[in-house]
Design a protein around this motif. Structure first.
Motif, PDB file in Angstrom:
ATOM      1  N   LEU B  75       0.852  -1.187   0.000  1.00 28.05           N
ATOM      2  CA  LEU B  75       0.000   0.000   0.000  1.00 28.05           C
ATOM      3  C   LEU B  75       0.883   1.230   0.000  1.00 28.05           C
ATOM      4  CD1 LEU B  75      -2.713   1.555   0.470  1.00 28.05           C
ATOM      5  CD2 LEU B  75      -2.296   1.246   2.924  1.00 28.05           C
ATOM      6  N   ILE B  76       0.649   2.101  -0.958  1.00 30.57           N
ATOM      7  CA  ILE B  76       1.312   3.406  -0.986  1.00 30.57           C
ATOM      8  C   ILE B  76       0.243   4.434  -0.650  1.00 30.57           C
ATOM      9  CG2 ILE B  76       2.624   5.078  -2.338  1.00 30.57           C
ATOM     10  CD1 ILE B  76       3.441   2.796  -4.201  1.00 30.57           C
ATOM     11  N   THR B  77       0.432   5.136   0.448  1.00 36.02           N
ATOM     12  CA  THR B  77      -0.576   6.116   0.858  1.00 36.02           C
ATOM     13  C   THR B  77      -0.232   7.496   0.306  1.00 36.02           C
ATOM     14  OG1 THR B  77       0.613   6.585   2.901  1.00 36.02           O
ATOM     15  CG2 THR B  77      -1.071   4.865   2.987  1.00 36.02           C
ATOM     16  N   ALA B  78      -1.265   8.298   0.126  1.00 35.90           N
ATOM     17  CA  ALA B  78      -1.106   9.685  -0.320  1.00 35.90           C
ATOM     18  C   ALA B  78      -0.148   9.760  -1.503  1.00 35.90           C
ATOM     19  CB  ALA B  78      -0.615  10.558   0.834  1.00 35.90           C
ATOM     20  N   SER B  79      -0.489   9.085  -2.572  1.00 35.42           N
ATOM     21  CA  SER B  79       0.432   8.944  -3.703  1.00 35.42           C
ATOM     22  C   SER B  79       0.762  10.298  -4.334  1.00 35.42           C
ATOM     23  CB  SER B  79      -0.160   8.015  -4.755  1.00 35.42           C
ATOM     24  OG  SER B  79      -1.356   8.565  -5.255  1.00 35.42           O
ATOM     25  N   ARG B  80       1.935  10.318  -4.955  1.00 34.96           N
ATOM     26  CA  ARG B  80       2.434  11.510  -5.645  1.00 34.96           C
ATOM     27  C   ARG B  80       2.755  11.131  -7.074  1.00 34.96           C
ATOM     28  NH1 ARG B  80       6.982  12.142  -0.934  1.00 34.96           N
ATOM     29  NH2 ARG B  80       5.565  12.623   0.789  1.00 34.96           N
ATOM     30  N   ALA B  81       2.814  12.126  -7.947  1.00 39.01           N
ATOM     31  CA  ALA B  81       3.173  11.864  -9.344  1.00 39.01           C
ATOM     32  C   ALA B  81       4.528  11.156  -9.433  1.00 39.01           C
ATOM     33  CB  ALA B  81       3.186  13.171 -10.133  1.00 39.01           C
ATOM     34  N   ALA B  82       5.425  11.474  -8.508  1.00 38.47           N
ATOM     35  CA  ALA B  82       6.759  10.865  -8.519  1.00 38.47           C
ATOM     36  C   ALA B  82       6.731   9.378  -8.163  1.00 38.47           C
ATOM     37  CB  ALA B  82       7.675  11.604  -7.541  1.00 38.47           C
ATOM     38  N   ASP B  83       5.602   8.868  -7.688  1.00 38.25           N
ATOM     39  CA  ASP B  83       5.475   7.440  -7.408  1.00 38.25           C
ATOM     40  C   ASP B  83       5.223   6.638  -8.679  1.00 38.25           C
ATOM     41  OD1 ASP B  83       3.611   8.147  -4.368  1.00 38.25           O
ATOM     42  OD2 ASP B  83       5.774   7.816  -4.640  1.00 38.25           O
ATOM     43  N   THR B  84       4.996   7.315  -9.787  1.00 34.92           N
ATOM     44  CA  THR B  84       4.759   6.629 -11.054  1.00 34.92           C
ATOM     45  C   THR B  84       5.965   5.770 -11.402  1.00 34.92           C
ATOM     46  OG1 THR B  84       3.271   8.334 -11.908  1.00 34.92           O
ATOM     47  CG2 THR B  84       4.408   6.965 -13.536  1.00 34.92           C
ATOM     48  N   ALA B  85       5.735   4.467 -11.522  1.00 37.17           N
ATOM     49  CA  ALA B  85       6.812   3.500 -11.751  1.00 37.17           C
ATOM     50  C   ALA B  85       6.180   2.116 -11.849  1.00 37.17           C
ATOM     51  CB  ALA B  85       7.814   3.530 -10.602  1.00 37.17           C
ATOM     52  N   SER B  86       7.016   1.116 -12.081  1.00 39.74           N
ATOM     53  CA  SER B  86       6.576  -0.276 -11.966  1.00 39.74           C
ATOM     54  C   SER B  86       7.025  -0.816 -10.616  1.00 39.74           C
ATOM     55  CB  SER B  86       7.165  -1.126 -13.090  1.00 39.74           C
ATOM     56  OG  SER B  86       6.580  -0.796 -14.328  1.00 39.74           O
ATOM     57  N   TYR B  87       6.165  -1.596 -10.007  1.00 45.36           N
ATOM     58  CA  TYR B  87       6.454  -2.167  -8.690  1.00 45.36           C
ATOM     59  C   TYR B  87       6.436  -3.684  -8.788  1.00 45.36           C
ATOM     60  CZ  TYR B  87       5.895   2.538  -6.964  1.00 45.36           C
ATOM     61  OH  TYR B  87       6.060   3.885  -6.743  1.00 45.36           O
ATOM     62  N   PHE B  88       7.493  -4.278  -8.264  1.00 43.14           N
ATOM     63  CA  PHE B  88       7.655  -5.727  -8.356  1.00 43.14           C
ATOM     64  C   PHE B  88       7.746  -6.336  -6.963  1.00 43.14           C
ATOM     65  CE2 PHE B  88       8.659  -6.211 -12.860  1.00 43.14           C
ATOM     66  CZ  PHE B  88       9.054  -4.936 -13.207  1.00 43.14           C
ATOM     67  N   CYS B  89       7.072  -7.448  -6.771  1.00 44.70           N
ATOM     68  CA  CYS B  89       7.356  -8.226  -5.577  1.00 44.70           C
ATOM     69  C   CYS B  89       8.376  -9.285  -5.945  1.00 44.70           C
ATOM     70  CB  CYS B  89       6.104  -8.839  -4.965  1.00 44.70           C
ATOM     71  SG  CYS B  89       5.423 -10.252  -5.827  1.00 44.70           S
ATOM     72  N   ALA B  90       9.182  -9.657  -4.991  1.00 43.19           N
ATOM     73  CA  ALA B  90      10.223 -10.651  -5.213  1.00 43.19           C
ATOM     74  C   ALA B  90      10.236 -11.586  -4.021  1.00 43.19           C
ATOM     75  CB  ALA B  90      11.587  -9.976  -5.377  1.00 43.19           C
ATOM     76  N   THR B  91      10.183 -12.867  -4.300  1.00 51.02           N
ATOM     77  CA  THR B  91      10.169 -13.851  -3.230  1.00 51.02           C
ATOM     78  C   THR B  91      11.500 -14.592  -3.171  1.00 51.02           C
ATOM     79  OG1 THR B  91       9.110 -15.399  -4.757  1.00 51.02           O
ATOM     80  CG2 THR B  91       7.687 -14.210  -3.237  1.00 51.02           C
ATOM     81  N   ALA B  92      11.857 -14.965  -1.964  1.00 45.96           N
ATOM     82  CA  ALA B  92      13.101 -15.701  -1.726  1.00 45.96           C
ATOM     83  C   ALA B  92      12.724 -17.125  -1.330  1.00 45.96           C
ATOM     84  CB  ALA B  92      13.901 -15.024  -0.627  1.00 45.96           C
ATOM     85  N   PRO B  93      12.662 -18.051  -2.289  1.00 46.20           N
ATOM     86  CA  PRO B  93      12.306 -19.434  -1.972  1.00 46.20           C
ATOM     87  C   PRO B  93      13.337 -20.057  -1.039  1.00 46.20           C
ATOM     88  CG  PRO B  93      12.278 -19.047  -4.356  1.00 46.20           C
ATOM     89  CD  PRO B  93      12.945 -17.870  -3.730  1.00 46.20           C
ATOM     90  N   ILE B  94      12.856 -20.767  -0.027  1.00 46.96           N
ATOM     91  CA  ILE B  94      13.764 -21.399   0.926  1.00 46.96           C
ATOM     92  C   ILE B  94      14.469 -22.571   0.262  1.00 46.96           C
ATOM     93  CG2 ILE B  94      13.859 -22.760   3.044  1.00 46.96           C
ATOM     94  CD1 ILE B  94      11.604 -21.121   4.141  1.00 46.96           C
ATOM     95  N   ILE B  95      15.764 -22.682   0.523  1.00 47.87           N
ATOM     96  CA  ILE B  95      16.502 -23.865   0.078  1.00 47.87           C
ATOM     97  C   ILE B  95      16.781 -24.763   1.272  1.00 47.87           C
ATOM     98  CG2 ILE B  95      17.481 -22.711  -1.936  1.00 47.87           C
ATOM     99  CD1 ILE B  95      20.051 -22.287  -0.339  1.00 47.87           C
ATOM    100  N   PHE B  96      17.479 -25.858   1.058  1.00 44.79           N
ATOM    101  CA  PHE B  96      17.615 -26.892   2.071  1.00 44.79           C
ATOM    102  C   PHE B  96      18.226 -26.384   3.376  1.00 44.79           C
ATOM    103  CE2 PHE B  96      22.175 -27.406   1.836  1.00 44.79           C
ATOM    104  CZ  PHE B  96      22.480 -26.908   0.586  1.00 44.79           C
TER     105      PHE B  96
END
Lengths: 114, 115
Positions: B75-96
């Motif tokens: 959640l981005i609150t009180a958005s601004r024009a400068a927030d214009t961008a692409s937003y990515f989530c990235a997950t860190a899969p657990i290894i052994f």
């Protein structure tokens, strides 16, 4: 502020040619990564590198790809024989510690294969 | 398998409004991170939430994580024009070892904030 630097910013090459993309990670970082992003699409993991060896690689990272840390500061990605579908933005990233997880990305190298 | 699928793919809002982006994933994770990318530029880390955390704040950003549903929201609150961008989530899969050795990114949400 420390940053990851990548060169070249843009490279145009003919299909079948070898390309080397260079990265200088942040100096005290131990973990290094290459990702690629085809225009407008998702950021795809290629390879991770730690302690002078590959930690993990994706299906994309086939025998045409290799990585090297030749001198303790540079981290390179080599594509031996480029294909049209290798055209993409390639991002290098580094992180200080595995557990903290934050990756610092360079600005990318745009590769265009003709 | 796909990891870190965001929705919506695109979001257009007015300045001052809140923007909510969602992310779903499939495997067990060590942590989940959100990154921002301005057009043609590198990715910039915004916030990291560990698998044992449920909510985290950083400035105007609020991230939630529901590991039972394998989902997260930004959640981005009180958005601004400068927030214009692409937003990515990235997950860190657990290894052994219980750690992880890569981040897997989704396709991203393109946010446009209009003045």
């Amino acid at each position: 502020e420390p940053e990851v630097t990548q060169t070249p910013s843009h490279q145009v090459t003919q299909m079948g040619q070898e390309v080397i993309l260079r990265c200088v990670p942040i100096s005290n970082h131990l973990y290094f990564y290459w990702y690629r992003q085809i225009l407008g699409q998702k950021v795809e993991f290629l390879v991770s590198f730690y302690n002078n060896e590959i930690s993990e690689k994706s299906e994309i990272f086939d025998d045409q790809f290799s990585v090297e840390r030749p001198d303790g500061s540079n981290f390179t990605l080599k594509i031996r024989s480029t294909k049209l579908e290798d055209s993409a933005m390639y991002f290098c990233a580094s992180s200080e510690r595995l557990a903290t997880g934050e990756l610092f990305f360079g600005e990318g190298s745009r590769l265009t294969v003709l | 398998s796909q990891q870190g699928e965001e929705d919506p793919q695109a979001l257009s809002i007015q300045e001052g409004e809140n923007a909510t982006m969602n992310c779903s994933y499939k495997t067990s994770i060590n942590n989940l991170q959100w990154y921002r990318q301005n057009s043609g530029r590198g990715l910039v880390h915004l916030i990291l939430i560990r698998s044992n955390e449920r909510e985290k704040h950083s400035g105007r950003l609020r991230v939630t994580l529901d590991t039972s549903k394998k989902s997260s929201s930004l959640l981005i609150t009180a958005s601004r024009a400068a927030d214009t961008a692409s937003y990515f989530c990235a997950t860190a899969p657990i290894i052994f070892s219980g750690g992880y050795n890569k981040l897997i990114f989704g396709a991203g949400t393109r946010l446009a904030v209009h003045p």
